[in-house]
Write a protein that holds these residues in place. Structure first.
Motif, PDB file in Angstrom:
ATOM      1  N   ILE A 112     -80.692  14.753 -14.850  1.00 34.87           N
ATOM      2  CA  ILE A 112     -81.747  15.716 -15.208  1.00 34.87           C
ATOM      3  C   ILE A 112     -81.114  16.998 -15.735  1.00 34.87           C
ATOM      4  O   ILE A 112     -80.340  17.652 -15.044  1.00 34.87           O
ATOM      5  N   GLN A 113     -81.419  17.310 -16.974  1.00 31.35           N
ATOM      6  CA  GLN A 113     -80.880  18.512 -17.631  1.00 31.35           C
ATOM      7  C   GLN A 113     -82.001  19.523 -17.806  1.00 31.35           C
ATOM      8  O   GLN A 113     -83.071  19.157 -18.273  1.00 31.35           O
ATOM      9  N   THR A 114     -81.730  20.750 -17.442  1.00 30.96           N
ATOM     10  CA  THR A 114     -82.733  21.802 -17.659  1.00 30.96           C
ATOM     11  C   THR A 114     -82.380  22.512 -18.959  1.00 30.96           C
ATOM     12  O   THR A 114     -81.262  22.987 -19.129  1.00 30.96           O
ATOM     13  N   MET A 115     -83.354  22.591 -19.855  1.00 29.92           N
ATOM     14  CA  MET A 115     -83.031  23.095 -21.194  1.00 29.92           C
ATOM     15  C   MET A 115     -82.949  24.618 -21.255  1.00 29.92           C
ATOM     16  O   MET A 115     -82.081  25.168 -21.901  1.00 29.92           O
ATOM     17  N   PHE A 116     -83.904  25.304 -20.602  1.00 31.02           N
ATOM     18  CA  PHE A 116     -83.990  26.749 -20.837  1.00 31.02           C
ATOM     19  C   PHE A 116     -83.857  27.638 -19.599  1.00 31.02           C
ATOM     20  O   PHE A 116     -83.726  28.826 -19.725  1.00 31.02           O
ATOM     21  N   ASN A 117     -83.973  27.107 -18.456  1.00 31.20           N
ATOM     22  CA  ASN A 117     -83.840  27.929 -17.257  1.00 31.20           C
ATOM     23  C   ASN A 117     -82.867  27.180 -16.343  1.00 31.20           C
ATOM     24  O   ASN A 117     -83.255  26.622 -15.320  1.00 31.20           O
ATOM     25  N   ASN A 118     -81.626  27.186 -16.773  1.00 23.37           N
ATOM     26  CA  ASN A 118     -80.632  26.309 -16.155  1.00 23.37           C
ATOM     27  C   ASN A 118     -80.417  26.569 -14.670  1.00 23.37           C
ATOM     28  O   ASN A 118     -80.117  25.660 -13.908  1.00 23.37           O
ATOM     29  N   THR A 119     -80.545  27.840 -14.280  1.00 19.75           N
ATOM     30  CA  THR A 119     -80.285  28.157 -12.879  1.00 19.75           C
ATOM     31  C   THR A 119     -81.510  27.898 -11.996  1.00 19.75           C
ATOM     32  O   THR A 119     -81.428  28.043 -10.787  1.00 19.75           O
ATOM     33  N   GLY A 120     -82.627  27.537 -12.622  1.00 17.42           N
ATOM     34  CA  GLY A 120     -83.862  27.338 -11.851  1.00 17.42           C
ATOM     35  C   GLY A 120     -84.356  28.647 -11.277  1.00 17.42           C
ATOM     36  O   GLY A 120     -85.002  28.687 -10.234  1.00 17.42           O
ATOM     37  N   SER A 121     -84.067  29.731 -11.988  1.00 17.38           N
ATOM     38  CA  SER A 121     -84.399  31.062 -11.485  1.00 17.38           C
ATOM     39  C   SER A 121     -85.905  31.298 -11.497  1.00 17.38           C
ATOM     40  O   SER A 121     -86.583  31.040 -12.489  1.00 17.38           O
ATOM     41  N   TYR A 122     -86.403  31.806 -10.368  1.00 15.74           N
ATOM     42  CA  TYR A 122     -87.828  32.102 -10.273  1.00 15.74           C
ATOM     43  C   TYR A 122     -88.189  33.296 -11.152  1.00 15.74           C
ATOM     44  O   TYR A 122     -89.255  33.345 -11.747  1.00 15.74           O
ATOM     45  N   SER A 123     -87.276  34.263 -11.240  1.00  8.89           N
ATOM     46  CA  SER A 123     -87.575  35.452 -12.049  1.00  8.89           C
ATOM     47  C   SER A 123     -87.641  35.106 -13.535  1.00  8.89           C
ATOM     48  O   SER A 123     -88.477  35.624 -14.270  1.00  8.89           O
ATOM     49  N   ASN A 124     -86.767  34.206 -13.998  1.00  9.98           N
ATOM     50  CA  ASN A 124     -86.824  33.785 -15.403  1.00  9.98           C
ATOM     51  C   ASN A 124     -88.146  33.108 -15.728  1.00  9.98           C
ATOM     52  O   ASN A 124     -88.627  33.138 -16.857  1.00  9.98           O
ATOM     53  N   TYR A 125     -88.707  32.465 -14.721  1.00 12.29           N
ATOM     54  CA  TYR A 125     -89.964  31.759 -14.907  1.00 12.29           C
ATOM     55  C   TYR A 125     -91.138  32.725 -14.933  1.00 12.29           C
ATOM     56  O   TYR A 125     -91.997  32.666 -15.817  1.00 12.29           O
TER      57      TYR A 125
END
Lengths: 406, 393
Positions: free
Chosen positions: B175-188
């Motif tokens: 599973i690759q995350t394209m745009f929020n690689n760190t899974g950051s809640y703030s980025n979301y």
């Protein structure tokens, strides 16, 4: 005193413009019901995904059918290449896409374990989490049936969400949002009720109605607002709770006590804002700055323990944080009672502090304004006459005239 | 012509910089919220969540599982209990947010090739913690299970362990995350909120200034003002230009400063950013100009829009997908610029989308802008002719 109290309540709440009833009833209840309707589908379903089929084999078709039959996923696009799917993700048409690589079936049968890449947007936290979890479950299920269908997994796991059996997080989110709405509404209403006599220069009028008692004026101004908001809040909460498991009587009592204390705290805070600033628009702005984003700090979406120390202190001061804690503790049934009682005691202390502090600042502000207004010439606007002042003044004049005549 | 327009613009600018309520909304709110909101999420992800293990087996295998759970980054095993009630009480106190129950005879069952089930309990109120705890515990448990299964396959099918591993999981996923690689809640959450902050503060600010114009004292004070007596198109467009230039500054401030300070991804290209700024701001400004003709008191817009800020945020389609909302709600959301602006901003700034990727949303913002421009001019014309009773003389 009771007569004065009732007269003042009547004057403030019924002899007034529609704005007060809008912010006291229509907006908080309307917005709460609106939010509930928004989450009416309760769980995340039909998440749009795409597939890049580089391998047109039977295994790839089987995997595609398995994905299509999942209610959580919606195979919206079969892309010709990765770029097509990538742009669809950027446009927001897809949340995730899967690549079935070249020679997938052949390499699988040769036990080369070809990796299936799953590209998730990552930008939508909840939807992406559900999508990747479901894709993993579906594809692993198909994979496990290929060679080792007769071998059962020796360890199986089952994840239980305590108090939220169906995993309806939107239901619980709606409960939190309803609380956040009333948290803000209580501050705004207190600001409005406390400051419109200042804005419209009617402190003297209300003071006369309250029979020259600041206590009566304070009770008449704020207690009805507390009661109305509390009743609305309880109603909206009970209506929202139908999305989750049924509420027991003890839970209802504990939660409604916490809700009452939260409303009192917020009304007290609103009184402080008016008392300190003395201007409706500034006090409303302050309420908005504190109450508007309170939900983000209250710990339901992002846990308080993961926030920096200063933010944790701010979260602790917010009554919303504590009422959400009581609501979440009640999900755990009887074991949550003792812990929630401790939180309620803390909230009672906060409510007492804010009420006393708010009362003090409001009385000082009203006294100041009364003194200030009495030094100003009375301007009677013909288009909008101040009935009370004129009638009392007229009565007095008539009395003097009658005595003279007698 | 341009000098007449700029005169109105400068006067409007001066007017809102000398009005404390307008400064609070049009200057302070935009700056304050940009720091205030993301600070809560400065740690970005949740790690070392306090959890517990209820060990009913007391075997070497159960201790191995507990050690594995302790070693993960996501959770921190705070206690090992002997019964579930202790763990439930700790969870009620919020000392822990989840626990794993290792059943009695787990090791014995594994040795006897009997399947066993490990239950993981998480606090139902916290969706983020549910995911984190569930993933951490089930990864550990399934790893222990996978080892046993591989052994069983190798012995049963008489194949080497490498082949047995491939047979257990023949099509592994990556599973690759394209745009929020760190899974950051703030980025979301924060980039979407910033757009809504811009919209809300701008609308309320314009309404505060418009509300003042409905005040009799304002009309008395400014009745001989050259700018207030300017013809409608100059007055309307000049005032709009003041807000537009002011908020262009905010978009630059967010892009160049706030995104840097809080380490949000900045993938936006110049052309889509500029087009976005033009259509988004003109749509919001015209929407605000329409609404400002409706409110008579300056505070009314604040009271309304503060109450509506939560639904407006959720209608923007960033958290709860619009296809799961009722149709009437989706229809209402089309009134708001944020409904199209939030996804467009995320596509441009977070995902590096080009102008073609965001064109459909930008078209809709442009249509909104034109509709609100016509409506705003009409309502301003109506208000110019209206006699007011509001406020002091």
């Amino acid at each position: 005193m009771l007569k004065g109290l009732l007269k003042t309540i009547g004057k403030i709440y019924f002899g007034h413009k529609i704005v007060l009833w809008m912010i006291l009833t229509v907006l908080p209840v309307g917005v709460s019901v609106f939010m509930l309707e928004m989450f009416s589908s309760e769980i995340v379903q039909h998440i749009p995904i795409g597939i890049v089929k580089q391998d047109n084999s039977q295994l790839a078709d089987r995997l595609e059918r398995a994905l299509q039959s999942s209610p959580v996923l919606n195979v919206k696009l079969i892309c010709h290449d990765m770029g097509e799917c990538e742009h669809a993700v950027i446009r927001g048409d897809l949340q995730t896409f899967i690549v079935f690589p070249n020679e997938l079936e052949r390499r699988t049968l040769r036990l080369e374990a070809p990796v299936i890449p799953v590209y998730s947007s990552g930008q939508n936290y909840l939807t992406n989490m559900f999508a990747t979890k479901e894709i993993r479950a579906v594809l692993t299920d198909v994979g496990s049936e290929l060679f080792t269908a007769s071998f059962e997994d020796p360890i199986k796991t089952e994840i239980h969400s305590v108090g939220n059996i169906e995993g309806n997080y939107q239901g619980f989110l709606a409960l939190g949002l309803v609380s956040a709405m009333f948290h803000l509404a209580a501050m705004l209403v207190a600001v409005y009720v406390g400051s419109f006599p200042l804005r419209d220069k009617r402190v003297r009028e209300f003071y006369q109605y309250a029979e020259r008692s600041w206590l009566t004026l304070g009770i008449a101004s704020f207690v009805p607002a507390v009661i109305i908001l509390w009743l609305e809040y309880m109603g909206c909460y009970a209506y929202t709770h139908r999305m989750l498991m049924p509420m027991g009587f003890e839970e209802f009592v504990m939660v409604s006590t916490a809700q009452l204390l939260m409303v009192i705290c917020c009304v007290g805070a609103g009184m402080v804002f008016v008392g300190v600033t003395g201007v409706m628009r500034i006090a409303t702005g302050v309420s908005g700055v504190i109450g508007g984003p309170a939900f983000a700090f209250a710990g339901q979406t992002f846990p308080v323990m993961a926030m920096p120390f200063a933010v944790r202190c701010f979260a602790f001061v917010l009554p919303l944080t504590h009422v959400l804690r009581v609501q979440s503790m009640m999900l755990l049934g009887d074991v949550g009672m003792l812990a929630s009682w401790e939180v309620i005691k803390l909230m009672a202390g906060m409510a007492l502090f804010w009420t006393l502090f708010g009362g003090l600042t409001m009385v000082l502000r009203w006294q100041y304004r009364l003194k200030h207004d009495s030094q100003m010439p009375v301007v009677v606007d013909e288009g909008n006459p101040v009935a009370v002042v004129r009638s009392r003044f007229k009565n007095l004049l008539e009395k003097i005239r009658r005595r003279k005549n007698d | 012509m341009i000098s007449r327009l700029l005169k109105v613009t400068l006067t409007e600018w001066k007017l809102f910089f000398t009005d404390p309520a307008a400064v609070l909304l049009l200057v302070v709110a935009g700056v304050l919220y940009a720091f205030y909101y993301p600070t809560a999420y400065v740690n970005q992800t949740v790690s070392r969540v306090p959890v517990a293990v209820v060990d009913l087996d007391h075997s070497a295998k159960s201790r191995e599982l507990t050690r594995m759970a302790s070693a993960t980054q996501q959770v921190e095993v705070k206690a090992v209990y002997n019964d579930m009630l202790e763990a439930e009480t700790a969870m009620a106190r919020e000392d822990i947010f989840g626990f794993m129950v290792i059943p009695e005879n787990m090791e014995k069952d594994l040795l006897n090739k009997k399947p066993t089930k490990i239950n993981i309990f998480t606090h139902g109120a916290y969706v983020m913690l549910h995911g984190t705890i569930g993933t951490a515990f089930s990864t550990c448990a399934l790893t222990v299970g996978a080892v046993s299964k591989v052994k069983a396959i190798a012995l049963g099918k008489k194949v080497p362990s490498a082949k047995a591993m491939a047979m257990r999981d023949p099509i592994p996923l990556s599973i690759q995350t394209m745009f929020n690689n760190t899974g950051s809640y703030s980025n979301y959450v924060v980039p979407s909120v910033l757009v809504v902050i811009l919209q809300q503060s701008l609308i309320i600010g314009i309404c505060i200034m418009g509300g003042a114009r409905g005040h009799r004292r304002f009309r008395r004070n400014y009745r001989y003002s050259e700018v207030e007596n300017e013809s409608l198109p100059y007055r309307y467009l000049g005032r709009s230009l003041a807000y537009f230039l002011h908020y262009c500054g905010f978009i630059l401030f967010y892009h160049c400063f706030i995104y840097n300070v809080f380490d949000f991804p900045r993938r936006g290209e110049l052309l889509p950013m500029v087009v976005f700024a033009v259509v988004f701001l003109s749509s919001v400004i015209n929407f605000g100009m329409c609404l400002s003709q409706v409110f008579l008191h300056r505070e009314s817009s604040m009271q309304l829009f503060l109450n509506l800020s939560i639904p407006i945020l959720f209608l923007a389609n960033f958290s709860w997908p619009s296809y799961l909302m009722p149709n009437w709600m989706v229809a209402i959301s089309y009134i708001l610029p944020s409904t199209f602006a939030v996804p467009a901003w995320l596509s441009i700034e977070q995902m590096g989308g080009d102008i073609y990727d965001v064109a459909p949303k930008l078209y809709l913002l442009a249509i909104q802008s034109v509709v609100y421009l016509v409506l705003g001019m009409f309502l301003t014309h109506v208000r110019d002719k209206t006699h007011f009773n509001t406020g002091d003389m």
